[in-house]
Design an enzyme around this catalytic site. Structure first.
Site, PDB file in Angstrom:
ATOM      1  N   GLU A 108       0.794  -1.111  -0.111  1.00  0.00           N
ATOM      2  CA  GLU A 108      -0.127  -0.032   0.005  1.00  0.00           C
ATOM      3  C   GLU A 108       0.786   1.179   0.023  1.00  0.00           C
ATOM      4  O   GLU A 108       2.086   1.400   0.519  1.00  0.00           O
ATOM      5  CB  GLU A 108      -0.862  -0.049   1.156  1.00  0.00           C
ATOM      6  N   CYS A 128       6.625  -6.290   7.070  1.00  0.00           N
ATOM      7  CA  CYS A 128       7.813  -5.874   8.100  1.00  0.00           C
ATOM      8  C   CYS A 128       7.982  -6.881   8.996  1.00  0.00           C
ATOM      9  O   CYS A 128       7.280  -7.821   9.540  1.00  0.00           O
ATOM     10  CB  CYS A 128       6.962  -4.539   8.720  1.00  0.00           C
ATOM     11  N   CYS A 132       6.932  -4.758  15.599  1.00  0.00           N
ATOM     12  CA  CYS A 132       6.550  -3.917  16.748  1.00  0.00           C
ATOM     13  C   CYS A 132       4.770  -4.368  17.232  1.00  0.00           C
ATOM     14  O   CYS A 132       3.984  -4.381  16.058  1.00  0.00           O
ATOM     15  CB  CYS A 132       6.514  -2.597  16.254  1.00  0.00           C
ATOM     16  N   CYS A 135       1.596  -2.153  15.809  1.00  0.00           N
ATOM     17  CA  CYS A 135       1.481  -1.916  14.128  1.00  0.00           C
ATOM     18  C   CYS A 135       1.024  -2.754  13.594  1.00  0.00           C
ATOM     19  O   CYS A 135       1.591  -4.011  13.624  1.00  0.00           O
ATOM     20  CB  CYS A 135       2.889  -1.639  13.792  1.00  0.00           C
ATOM     21  N   GLU A 184      10.578  -1.946   7.062  1.00  0.00           N
ATOM     22  CA  GLU A 184      11.708  -1.019   7.686  1.00  0.00           C
ATOM     23  C   GLU A 184      12.628  -0.661   6.456  1.00  0.00           C
ATOM     24  O   GLU A 184      13.432  -1.623   5.949  1.00  0.00           O
ATOM     25  CB  GLU A 184      12.310  -1.835   8.701  1.00  0.00           C
ATOM     26  N   HIS A 242       9.197   5.960  20.354  1.00  0.00           N
ATOM     27  CA  HIS A 242       8.169   5.668  20.969  1.00  0.00           C
ATOM     28  C   HIS A 242       8.143   5.290  22.439  1.00  0.00           C
ATOM     29  O   HIS A 242       6.970   5.445  23.085  1.00  0.00           O
ATOM     30  CB  HIS A 242       7.633   4.209  20.257  1.00  0.00           C
ATOM     31  N   ASN A 319      -3.080   5.079  16.364  1.00  0.00           N
ATOM     32  CA  ASN A 319      -4.385   4.589  15.350  1.00  0.00           C
ATOM     33  C   ASN A 319      -4.568   3.521  15.677  1.00  0.00           C
ATOM     34  O   ASN A 319      -3.852   2.478  15.958  1.00  0.00           O
ATOM     35  CB  ASN A 319      -3.728   5.016  13.853  1.00  0.00           C
ATOM     36  N   CYS A 362      -0.677   5.929  10.146  1.00  0.00           N
ATOM     37  CA  CYS A 362       0.452   5.363  10.740  1.00  0.00           C
ATOM     38  C   CYS A 362       0.197   4.116  11.425  1.00  0.00           C
ATOM     39  O   CYS A 362      -0.661   4.028  12.471  1.00  0.00           O
ATOM     40  CB  CYS A 362       1.326   5.956  11.730  1.00  0.00           C
TER      41      CYS A 362
END
Length: 369
Positions: A108, A128, A132, A135, A184, A242, A319, A362
């Site tokens: 995307e 990825c 995390c 995410c 990443e 973070h 989010n 995000c």
């Protein structure tokens, strides 16, 4: 709150696409064209169409003889990404595109138009491997690296959308590129750096954007940050931090088990010193997890110590992602966090979150059909 997925640094080799004009340097393009029995200047013609006119349809390149077009198109302009669907929100000014690559891999990109600029958020990997837990992309795992040309083609497509007025506001220009989509970037190092050159080299060798309008994000791959410092690029480095403390970051950003917060900030300072560019610190604010006043104080203190004037904090209200038990901090908590970071002498702003309704913000990109 355990990290259940393993870290994956080396992507599977399967599924990489055929070579494409945008994978190659100007010299390599000339060599490729000559190998096909064509005159070297055909390479510049192809590049002029692809990079200068944002045109990937070889059949419309009428300054190239019909007999040569099929051969050059098949070998140097294969279709890499096919749009599956576009989803729009923010009255059409945010558009998420789901792409299918030649091997069926899904990825995307997100085009966001603001009053004063237009930014495309692009993917560097399908999925990825950084795992995390907050995410959606990280929770989906890593399918494969994207090729240089697959990365560049996301930018070319966004630039063409802007030029053709497909986003409300009339025809316009793509002004910014952020490597903050799926993946990443520094785990796909060589292809991402090559893509930066194609994006920033003047047309017709590249798309002609300023390096200063390109941001490359990382969770903190310290050797790769140092390697990028030596490239003599002037893109913005963004570090997805973070949290300022190793204990929590080991869980929120599992790569922290390999390179700790202070090492990451030292590497970022090296980049800032070499380039004179401010480093952007990304911080997703999560209710009752990383939004405590003491963490704001520690963040400000550490950033002031290691980065001084070369830093800016982007606070991102978390989010929501499917199945996640976490959500964004309340606004009063967010305001207090910003106040405390600023009190330490560190610029801090809350990011304008776009695309949440279409899972384009995000941490929400999952590339699902």
């Amino acid at each position: 709150m355990s990290a259940s997925l393993p870290l994956v640094f080396d992507a599977p080799r399967r599924g990489m696409p055929p070579r494409h004009l945008a994978d190659l340097s100007a010299d390599e393009r000339r060599a490729a064209v000559t190998e096909l029995g064509e005159k070297p200047f055909r390479a510049r013609q192809l590049a002029h169409h692809y990079f200068g006119r944002l045109n990937a349809d070889v059949e419309s390149m009428t300054d190239i003889p019909a007999g040569s077009r099929a051969k050059l198109g098949a070998d140097l302009l294969p279709t890499l990404l096919t749009p599956v669907r576009n989803l729009d929100t923010d009255e059409g000014t945010t558009r998420k595109t789901l792409w299918r690559a030649h091997d069926g891999t899904l990825l995307e990109s997100v085009l966001m138009r603001y009053p004063d600029r237009a930014t495309v958020c692009i993917s560097s990997q399908a999925g990825c491997g950084m795992a995390c837990p907050f995410c959606a992309t990280g929770q989906g795992g890593l399918q494969r690296n994207l090729s240089t040309a697959e990365i560049v083609d996301q930018v070319r497509s966004a630039a063409a959308m802007m030029r053709d007025g497909e986003v409300p506001g009339g025809p316009g220009r793509l002004s910014n590129v952020v490597f903050m989509g799926m993946g990443e970037p520094l785990a796909n190092y060589k292809r991402v750096i090559n893509a930066v050159h194609r994006i920033c080299d003047p047309a017709p060798e590249g798309l002609g954007l300023s390096q200063r309008s390109v941001t490359v994000s990382t969770v903190g791959l310290v050797p790769a940050i140092r390697r990028m410092t030596a490239e003599d690029l002037h893109v913005t480095l963004a570090v997805s931090l973070h949290t300022p403390d190793d204990e929590l970051r080991d869980t929120l950003v599992p790569v922290n088990n390999r390179w700790k917060v202070e090492e990451v900030l030292q590497a970022a300072r090296g980049y800032a010193d070499h380039t004179g560019r401010r480093v952007s610190i990304e911080y997703a604010l999560i209710r009752d997890i990383n939004d405590q006043p003491w963490r704001a104080d520690l963040l400000g203190k550490l950033l002031h110590k290691h980065l001084g004037q070369f830093v800016h904090v982007n606070l991102i209200p978390l989010n929501p992602t499917p199945g996640s038990k976490w959500d964004a901090s309340p606004k009063p908590v967010e305001r207090e966090f910003v106040r405390r970071v600023r009190e330490a002498g560190v610029p801090c702003t809350v990011r304008d979150t776009r695309g949440q309704e279409i899972a384009a913000a995000c941490g929400q990109l999952a590339a699902e059909e």
